[in-house]
Motif scaffolding. Structure first.
Motif, short mmCIF file in Angstrom:
data_model
loop_
_atom_site.label_atom_id
_atom_site.label_comp_id
_atom_site.label_asym_id
_atom_site.label_seq_id
_atom_site.Cartn_x
_atom_site.Cartn_y
_atom_site.Cartn_z
N ILE A 219 -7.14 -6.15 -5.96
CA ILE A 219 -7.32 -7.60 -5.95
C ILE A 219 -8.80 -7.90 -6.18
O ILE A 219 -9.67 -7.38 -5.49
CB ILE A 219 -6.88 -8.22 -4.61
CG1 ILE A 219 -5.38 -8.02 -4.38
CG2 ILE A 219 -7.22 -9.72 -4.57
CD1 ILE A 219 -4.89 -8.55 -3.04
N LEU A 220 -9.07 -8.75 -7.17
CA LEU A 220 -10.44 -9.17 -7.47
C LEU A 220 -10.56 -10.68 -7.31
O LEU A 220 -9.56 -11.40 -7.40
CB LEU A 220 -10.83 -8.77 -8.90
CG LEU A 220 -11.07 -7.29 -9.17
CD1 LEU A 220 -9.74 -6.55 -9.36
CD2 LEU A 220 -11.93 -7.09 -10.40
N VAL A 239 -16.05 -10.12 0.64
CA VAL A 239 -15.51 -8.89 0.05
C VAL A 239 -15.50 -7.78 1.10
O VAL A 239 -14.52 -7.03 1.22
CB VAL A 239 -16.33 -8.47 -1.18
CG1 VAL A 239 -15.88 -7.10 -1.70
CG2 VAL A 239 -16.21 -9.51 -2.30
N ALA A 240 -16.56 -7.68 1.87
CA ALA A 240 -16.64 -6.65 2.91
C ALA A 240 -15.60 -6.88 4.00
O ALA A 240 -14.97 -5.94 4.49
CB ALA A 240 -18.04 -6.61 3.51
N GLY A 246 -12.99 -6.04 -5.77
CA GLY A 246 -14.12 -6.34 -6.64
C GLY A 246 -14.23 -7.81 -6.96
O GLY A 246 -13.47 -8.65 -6.45
N VAL A 247 -15.17 -8.12 -7.85
CA VAL A 247 -15.49 -9.51 -8.22
C VAL A 247 -15.59 -9.61 -9.74
O VAL A 247 -16.08 -8.68 -10.40
CB VAL A 247 -16.83 -9.94 -7.58
CG1 VAL A 247 -17.31 -11.26 -8.14
CG2 VAL A 247 -16.68 -10.04 -6.06
N LYS A 292 -24.44 -2.20 -4.52
CA LYS A 292 -23.32 -1.70 -5.34
C LYS A 292 -22.10 -1.36 -4.51
O LYS A 292 -21.43 -0.35 -4.72
CB LYS A 292 -23.76 -0.49 -6.18
CG LYS A 292 -24.92 -0.76 -7.13
CD LYS A 292 -25.20 0.45 -8.01
CE LYS A 292 -26.37 0.20 -8.94
NZ LYS A 292 -26.13 -0.88 -9.89
N ALA A 293 -21.78 -2.23 -3.56
CA ALA A 293 -20.69 -1.95 -2.61
C ALA A 293 -19.31 -2.13 -3.23
O ALA A 293 -18.33 -1.63 -2.69
CB ALA A 293 -20.83 -2.86 -1.39
N PHE A 294 -19.22 -2.84 -4.35
CA PHE A 294 -17.91 -3.10 -4.97
C PHE A 294 -18.08 -3.22 -6.48
O PHE A 294 -19.14 -3.59 -6.98
CB PHE A 294 -17.28 -4.37 -4.40
CG PHE A 294 -18.21 -5.56 -4.38
CD1 PHE A 294 -18.40 -6.35 -5.50
CD2 PHE A 294 -18.91 -5.89 -3.22
CE1 PHE A 294 -19.25 -7.44 -5.49
CE2 PHE A 294 -19.77 -6.98 -3.19
CZ PHE A 294 -19.94 -7.76 -4.33
N PRO A 295 -17.02 -2.95 -7.24
CA PRO A 295 -17.07 -3.08 -8.69
C PRO A 295 -17.19 -4.53 -9.12
O PRO A 295 -16.70 -5.45 -8.44
CB PRO A 295 -15.74 -2.48 -9.16
CG PRO A 295 -15.27 -1.64 -8.03
CD PRO A 295 -15.76 -2.32 -6.78
#
Length: 343
Positions: A219-220, A239-240, A246-247, A292-295
Protein backbone atom coordinates in the motif's frame (compact mmCIF):
# COMPACT_ATOMS: atom_id res chain seq x y z
CA UNK A 1 8.54 11.55 -35.53
CA UNK A 2 6.18 11.97 -32.57
CA UNK A 3 7.33 15.45 -31.54
CA UNK A 4 7.59 16.84 -35.07
CA UNK A 5 4.67 15.16 -36.82
CA UNK A 6 2.17 13.44 -34.53
CA UNK A 7 2.14 15.86 -31.58
CA UNK A 8 1.56 19.03 -33.66
CA UNK A 9 -1.37 17.29 -35.34
CA UNK A 10 -2.88 15.97 -32.11
CA UNK A 11 -2.45 19.31 -30.36
CA UNK A 12 -4.78 20.96 -32.88
CA UNK A 13 -7.72 19.13 -31.29
CA UNK A 14 -9.50 19.15 -27.94
CA UNK A 15 -7.27 17.35 -25.37
CA UNK A 16 -9.91 15.02 -24.00
CA UNK A 17 -11.24 14.04 -27.42
CA UNK A 18 -7.74 13.35 -28.75
CA UNK A 19 -7.03 11.25 -25.66
CA UNK A 20 -9.91 8.93 -26.56
CA UNK A 21 -8.88 8.96 -30.22
CA UNK A 22 -5.33 7.98 -29.25
CA UNK A 23 -6.69 5.07 -27.20
CA UNK A 24 -8.64 3.88 -30.25
CA UNK A 25 -5.59 4.27 -32.47
CA UNK A 26 -3.32 2.29 -30.13
CA UNK A 27 -5.95 -0.43 -29.73
CA UNK A 28 -6.45 -0.68 -33.50
CA UNK A 29 -2.70 -0.85 -34.17
CA UNK A 30 -2.44 -3.83 -31.82
CA UNK A 31 -5.41 -5.56 -33.40
CA UNK A 32 -3.66 -5.51 -36.77
CA UNK A 33 -0.53 -7.02 -35.26
CA UNK A 34 1.70 -4.03 -34.54
CA UNK A 35 2.19 -4.85 -30.84
CA UNK A 36 5.40 -6.73 -31.59
CA UNK A 37 6.69 -3.79 -33.63
CA UNK A 38 6.10 -1.41 -30.71
CA UNK A 39 7.84 -3.80 -28.32
CA UNK A 40 10.87 -4.08 -30.61
CA UNK A 41 11.16 -0.28 -30.87
CA UNK A 42 10.45 0.84 -27.31
CA UNK A 43 10.82 -2.06 -24.87
CA UNK A 44 14.29 -2.48 -23.40
CA UNK A 45 14.89 -5.78 -21.62
CA UNK A 46 18.00 -5.80 -19.50
CA UNK A 47 18.59 -7.32 -16.04
CA UNK A 48 20.32 -4.09 -15.02
CA UNK A 49 17.03 -2.24 -15.39
CA UNK A 50 15.13 -4.57 -13.08
CA UNK A 51 14.16 -3.31 -9.65
CA UNK A 52 12.85 -5.24 -6.66
CA UNK A 53 10.62 -3.17 -4.43
CA UNK A 54 8.07 -4.10 -1.75
CA UNK A 55 8.48 -7.72 -2.79
CA UNK A 56 7.67 -7.02 -6.46
CA UNK A 57 9.97 -7.44 -9.45
CA UNK A 58 9.74 -4.45 -11.79
CA UNK A 59 11.18 -5.10 -15.29
CA UNK A 60 12.30 -1.47 -15.44
CA UNK A 61 11.80 1.57 -13.18
CA UNK A 62 9.70 3.69 -15.57
CA UNK A 63 5.95 3.42 -15.03
CA UNK A 64 2.81 5.11 -16.29
CA UNK A 65 1.14 7.27 -13.64
CA UNK A 66 -2.52 7.01 -12.73
CA UNK A 67 -4.99 9.10 -14.70
CA UNK A 68 -4.00 8.02 -18.19
CA UNK A 69 -5.62 4.58 -18.23
CA UNK A 70 -8.23 5.20 -15.56
CA UNK A 71 -10.45 2.23 -16.38
CA UNK A 72 -7.78 -0.38 -17.22
CA UNK A 73 -8.81 -0.32 -20.87
CA UNK A 74 -5.35 -0.29 -22.46
CA UNK A 75 -2.79 -1.50 -19.94
CA UNK A 76 -1.53 -4.38 -22.08
CA UNK A 77 -1.04 -2.22 -25.16
CA UNK A 78 0.59 0.60 -23.18
CA UNK A 79 3.06 -1.83 -21.63
CA UNK A 80 4.33 -2.56 -25.15
CA UNK A 81 5.54 1.05 -25.34
CA UNK A 82 8.24 0.24 -22.81
CA UNK A 83 6.64 0.92 -19.42
CA UNK A 84 7.79 -1.30 -16.57
CA UNK A 85 4.46 -0.99 -14.79
CA UNK A 86 1.04 0.62 -15.30
CA UNK A 87 -1.02 2.34 -12.62
CA UNK A 88 -4.73 2.31 -13.35
CA UNK A 89 -7.33 4.60 -11.80
CA UNK A 90 -8.19 6.57 -9.87
CA UNK A 91 -11.16 4.20 -9.53
CA UNK A 92 -14.10 4.76 -7.22
CA UNK A 93 -16.77 2.32 -5.93
CA UNK A 94 -19.53 3.69 -8.16
CA UNK A 95 -19.18 4.98 -11.72
CA UNK A 96 -19.13 8.75 -11.99
CA UNK A 97 -18.99 11.19 -14.88
CA UNK A 98 -16.57 13.61 -13.27
CA UNK A 99 -16.72 17.36 -13.65
CA UNK A 100 -18.31 19.28 -16.50
CA UNK A 101 -16.42 19.70 -19.77
CA UNK A 102 -14.15 21.31 -20.79
CA UNK A 103 -11.97 19.98 -17.99
CA UNK A 104 -8.60 19.28 -19.60
CA UNK A 105 -6.33 22.06 -20.85
CA UNK A 106 -2.91 22.17 -22.52
CA UNK A 107 -0.55 24.94 -21.50
CA UNK A 108 1.74 24.74 -24.52
CA UNK A 109 4.02 27.62 -23.53
CA UNK A 110 4.69 25.91 -20.21
CA UNK A 111 4.76 22.27 -21.43
CA UNK A 112 2.02 21.58 -18.90
CA UNK A 113 -1.55 20.39 -18.46
CA UNK A 114 -4.33 21.52 -16.16
CA UNK A 115 -7.03 18.98 -15.43
CA UNK A 116 -10.15 19.06 -13.34
CA UNK A 117 -11.45 15.67 -14.43
CA UNK A 118 -12.92 14.79 -11.03
CA UNK A 119 -12.27 11.03 -10.83
CA UNK A 120 -14.30 10.25 -13.95
CA UNK A 121 -14.37 6.46 -14.24
CA UNK A 122 -16.64 3.51 -14.86
CA UNK A 123 -16.44 2.22 -11.30
CA UNK A 124 -14.25 -0.42 -9.72
CA UNK A 125 -16.31 -3.42 -10.89
CA UNK A 126 -15.81 -2.46 -14.53
CA UNK A 127 -12.05 -2.15 -14.06
CA UNK A 128 -11.89 -5.54 -12.33
CA UNK A 129 -13.50 -7.27 -15.33
CA UNK A 130 -10.76 -5.92 -17.61
CA UNK A 131 -7.98 -6.79 -15.17
CA UNK A 132 -9.15 -10.40 -15.06
CA UNK A 133 -7.54 -10.93 -18.48
CA UNK A 134 -4.08 -10.02 -17.16
CA UNK A 135 -2.06 -13.26 -16.76
CA UNK A 136 -1.21 -14.43 -13.27
CA UNK A 137 2.00 -13.49 -11.47
CA UNK A 138 5.02 -15.24 -12.94
CA UNK A 139 3.63 -15.36 -16.49
CA UNK A 140 5.97 -13.73 -19.02
CA UNK A 141 3.15 -11.59 -20.47
CA UNK A 142 1.82 -10.30 -17.16
CA UNK A 143 1.66 -6.51 -16.84
CA UNK A 144 2.58 -5.26 -13.36
CA UNK A 145 -0.43 -3.21 -12.22
CA UNK A 146 -0.92 -0.58 -9.54
CA UNK A 147 -4.46 0.16 -8.39
CA UNK A 148 -5.08 3.82 -7.55
CA UNK A 149 -8.20 4.13 -5.38
CA UNK A 150 -10.35 7.06 -4.30
CA UNK A 151 -13.77 8.05 -3.04
CA UNK A 152 -16.89 9.06 -4.91
CA UNK A 153 -17.69 12.76 -5.04
CA UNK A 154 -21.00 12.30 -3.22
CA UNK A 155 -19.41 10.39 -0.33
CA UNK A 156 -18.78 12.68 2.66
CA UNK A 157 -15.29 12.61 4.15
CA UNK A 158 -16.67 11.06 7.35
CA UNK A 159 -17.62 7.97 5.31
CA UNK A 160 -14.68 8.03 2.87
CA UNK A 161 -12.97 5.04 4.45
CA UNK A 162 -15.85 2.83 3.27
CA UNK A 163 -15.22 3.80 -0.37
CA UNK A 164 -11.53 2.97 -0.08
CA UNK A 165 -12.36 -0.39 1.54
CA UNK A 166 -14.77 -1.27 -1.29
CA UNK A 167 -12.12 -0.53 -3.91
CA UNK A 168 -9.43 -2.33 -1.92
CA UNK A 169 -11.50 -5.49 -1.57
CA UNK A 170 -12.64 -5.50 -5.20
CA UNK A 171 -9.17 -4.99 -6.67
CA UNK A 172 -7.16 -7.09 -4.25
CA UNK A 173 -6.81 -10.18 -6.42
CA UNK A 174 -6.09 -8.21 -9.60
CA UNK A 175 -3.47 -5.57 -8.80
CA UNK A 176 0.10 -5.86 -7.57
CA UNK A 177 0.07 -2.80 -5.33
CA UNK A 178 -2.38 -0.16 -4.12
CA UNK A 179 -2.18 3.63 -4.13
CA UNK A 180 -4.38 5.63 -1.77
CA UNK A 181 -5.24 8.90 -3.48
CA UNK A 182 -6.23 11.69 -1.09
CA UNK A 183 -4.30 14.40 -2.93
CA UNK A 184 -6.30 15.20 -6.05
CA UNK A 185 -7.49 18.84 -6.03
CA UNK A 186 -10.50 18.01 -8.22
CA UNK A 187 -12.80 16.25 -5.73
CA UNK A 188 -14.25 18.70 -3.18
CA UNK A 189 -12.66 18.42 0.28
CA UNK A 190 -10.62 15.34 -0.67
CA UNK A 191 -7.33 16.95 0.33
CA UNK A 192 -8.66 17.43 3.86
CA UNK A 193 -8.07 13.69 4.22
CA UNK A 194 -4.32 14.44 4.10
CA UNK A 195 -4.52 15.86 7.62
CA UNK A 196 -2.71 13.68 10.12
CA UNK A 197 -5.57 12.06 12.06
CA UNK A 198 -7.98 11.21 9.21
CA UNK A 199 -5.11 10.02 7.03
CA UNK A 200 -3.67 7.82 9.79
CA UNK A 201 -7.11 6.34 10.47
CA UNK A 202 -7.73 5.65 6.78
CA UNK A 203 -4.36 4.02 6.15
CA UNK A 204 -4.48 2.00 9.35
CA UNK A 205 -7.91 0.64 8.46
CA UNK A 206 -6.68 -0.50 5.06
CA UNK A 207 -3.48 -1.88 6.54
CA UNK A 208 -5.43 -3.89 9.15
CA UNK A 209 -7.50 -5.45 6.37
CA UNK A 210 -4.35 -6.03 4.36
CA UNK A 211 -2.63 -7.85 7.20
CA UNK A 212 -5.52 -10.30 7.48
CA UNK A 213 -4.94 -11.50 3.92
CA UNK A 214 -3.02 -14.70 3.29
CA UNK A 215 -0.53 -12.64 1.28
CA UNK A 216 -0.73 -8.88 1.76
CA UNK A 217 -0.32 -6.32 -1.03
CA UNK A 218 1.87 -3.20 -0.87
CA UNK A 219 0.00 0.00 0.00
CA UNK A 220 1.39 3.38 -1.04
CA UNK A 221 0.18 6.91 -0.36
CA UNK A 222 0.08 9.55 -3.12
CA UNK A 223 0.72 13.03 -1.77
CA UNK A 224 0.35 16.57 -3.08
CA UNK A 225 3.35 18.77 -3.90
CA UNK A 226 1.73 21.64 -2.00
CA UNK A 227 2.35 20.20 1.47
CA UNK A 228 4.49 22.23 3.87
CA UNK A 229 7.64 20.83 5.46
CA UNK A 230 5.67 20.28 8.66
CA UNK A 231 3.03 18.31 6.78
CA UNK A 232 5.72 16.27 5.02
CA UNK A 233 7.19 15.41 8.43
CA UNK A 234 3.68 14.28 9.41
CA UNK A 235 3.66 12.02 6.34
CA UNK A 236 6.92 10.43 7.49
CA UNK A 237 5.37 9.81 10.93
CA UNK A 238 2.20 8.38 9.39
CA UNK A 239 4.17 5.94 7.22
CA UNK A 240 6.10 4.80 10.28
CA UNK A 241 2.93 4.45 12.39
CA UNK A 242 0.80 2.59 9.84
CA UNK A 243 3.73 0.69 8.29
CA UNK A 244 2.47 1.25 4.76
CA UNK A 245 4.96 0.39 2.04
CA UNK A 246 5.84 3.72 0.47
CA UNK A 247 4.90 7.11 -0.96
CA UNK A 248 4.23 8.45 -4.45
CA UNK A 249 5.50 12.01 -4.73
CA UNK A 250 3.79 13.91 -6.19
CA UNK A 251 0.28 14.52 -7.50
CA UNK A 252 -0.70 17.69 -9.40
CA UNK A 253 -0.30 21.15 -7.88
CA UNK A 254 -2.71 24.02 -7.33
CA UNK A 255 0.16 26.51 -7.70
CA UNK A 256 0.26 28.72 -10.80
CA UNK A 257 3.65 30.31 -10.14
CA UNK A 258 5.68 31.24 -13.22
CA UNK A 259 3.11 30.21 -15.85
CA UNK A 260 2.85 32.16 -19.12
CA UNK A 261 0.11 30.36 -21.09
CA UNK A 262 -3.19 32.15 -21.71
CA UNK A 263 -5.24 29.49 -19.90
CA UNK A 264 -3.00 29.39 -16.84
CA UNK A 265 -5.82 30.36 -14.48
CA UNK A 266 -8.12 27.45 -15.29
CA UNK A 267 -9.19 25.60 -12.15
CA UNK A 268 -7.70 22.17 -11.52
CA UNK A 269 -4.44 20.37 -10.92
CA UNK A 270 -1.34 21.43 -12.83
CA UNK A 271 1.13 18.85 -14.13
CA UNK A 272 4.16 18.98 -16.41
CA UNK A 273 7.39 20.96 -16.47
CA UNK A 274 6.34 23.60 -13.90
CA UNK A 275 6.17 20.76 -11.36
CA UNK A 276 9.64 19.34 -12.06
CA UNK A 277 11.56 21.22 -9.38
CA UNK A 278 8.97 21.01 -6.59
CA UNK A 279 8.30 17.30 -6.94
CA UNK A 280 12.04 16.62 -6.80
CA UNK A 281 12.30 18.78 -3.68
CA UNK A 282 9.56 16.75 -2.00
CA UNK A 283 11.27 13.48 -2.93
CA UNK A 284 14.59 14.69 -1.53
CA UNK A 285 12.98 15.98 1.67
CA UNK A 286 11.15 12.72 2.35
CA UNK A 287 14.21 10.62 1.54
CA UNK A 288 16.61 12.62 3.69
CA UNK A 289 14.34 13.35 6.65
CA UNK A 290 13.20 9.73 6.89
CA UNK A 291 16.74 8.42 6.38
CA UNK A 292 15.43 6.43 3.40
CA UNK A 293 12.99 4.59 5.65
CA UNK A 294 10.54 3.77 2.84
CA UNK A 295 10.47 3.51 -0.97
CA UNK A 296 9.41 6.52 -3.03
CA UNK A 297 7.95 6.58 -6.53
CA UNK A 298 8.81 9.92 -8.11
CA UNK A 299 6.41 11.62 -10.50
CA UNK A 300 5.96 15.19 -11.67
CA UNK A 301 7.49 17.09 -14.56
CA UNK A 302 9.64 14.33 -16.05
CA UNK A 303 10.16 15.44 -19.66
CA UNK A 304 13.70 14.14 -20.24
CA UNK A 305 16.19 11.53 -19.09
CA UNK A 306 17.88 14.28 -17.09
CA UNK A 307 14.65 14.96 -15.17
CA UNK A 308 14.29 11.25 -14.44
CA UNK A 309 17.86 10.85 -13.20
CA UNK A 310 17.42 13.87 -10.92
CA UNK A 311 14.37 12.20 -9.35
CA UNK A 312 16.32 8.98 -8.83
CA UNK A 313 19.31 10.86 -7.41
CA UNK A 314 16.98 12.71 -5.03
CA UNK A 315 15.83 9.42 -3.55
CA UNK A 316 13.16 7.97 -5.84
CA UNK A 317 13.30 4.21 -6.35
CA UNK A 318 10.97 4.21 -9.34
CA UNK A 319 9.50 6.96 -11.49
CA UNK A 320 6.25 7.53 -13.36
CA UNK A 321 5.35 9.57 -16.43
CA UNK A 322 2.15 11.30 -17.41
CA UNK A 323 2.38 14.79 -18.93
CA UNK A 324 5.93 14.15 -20.17
CA UNK A 325 4.62 11.09 -22.01
CA UNK A 326 1.99 13.25 -23.72
CA UNK A 327 4.45 15.98 -24.72
CA UNK A 328 7.49 13.84 -25.56
CA UNK A 329 5.94 10.57 -26.73
CA UNK A 330 6.89 6.94 -26.03
CA UNK A 331 10.49 7.55 -27.05
CA UNK A 332 10.94 9.23 -23.67
CA UNK A 333 10.57 5.85 -21.91
CA UNK A 334 13.38 4.33 -23.98
CA UNK A 335 15.51 7.44 -23.53
CA UNK A 336 15.20 7.24 -19.74
CA UNK A 337 15.94 3.53 -19.58
CA UNK A 338 19.00 3.96 -21.80
CA UNK A 339 20.25 6.79 -19.57
CA UNK A 340 19.81 4.59 -16.50
CA UNK A 341 21.80 1.82 -18.17
CA UNK A 342 24.52 4.26 -19.22
CA UNK A 343 24.81 5.58 -15.69
Amino acid sequence: MYKFLIRPLFFKFDPERIHHFTFSLIRFSHRIGLGGVFRSIYKLENPKLERELFGLQFPNPVGLAAGFDKDAKLYKELSNLGFGFIEIGTVTPKPQDGNEKPRLFRLKNDAAIINRMGFNNGGVAEAVERLKTNPLQGHKNRVLIGGNIGKNKITPNEEAVNDYIICFDALFDYVDYFVVNVSSPNTPNLRALQEKKPLTDLLQTLQDKNNLKQKRKPILLKIAPDLTDEQLLDIIDIVATTKIDGVIATNTTISREGLTSDNKNEMGGLSGKPLTKRSTEVIRFLSQKSNKAFPIIGVGGIHSAKDALEKLDAGADLIQLYTGFIYEGPGLITEINKAILAK
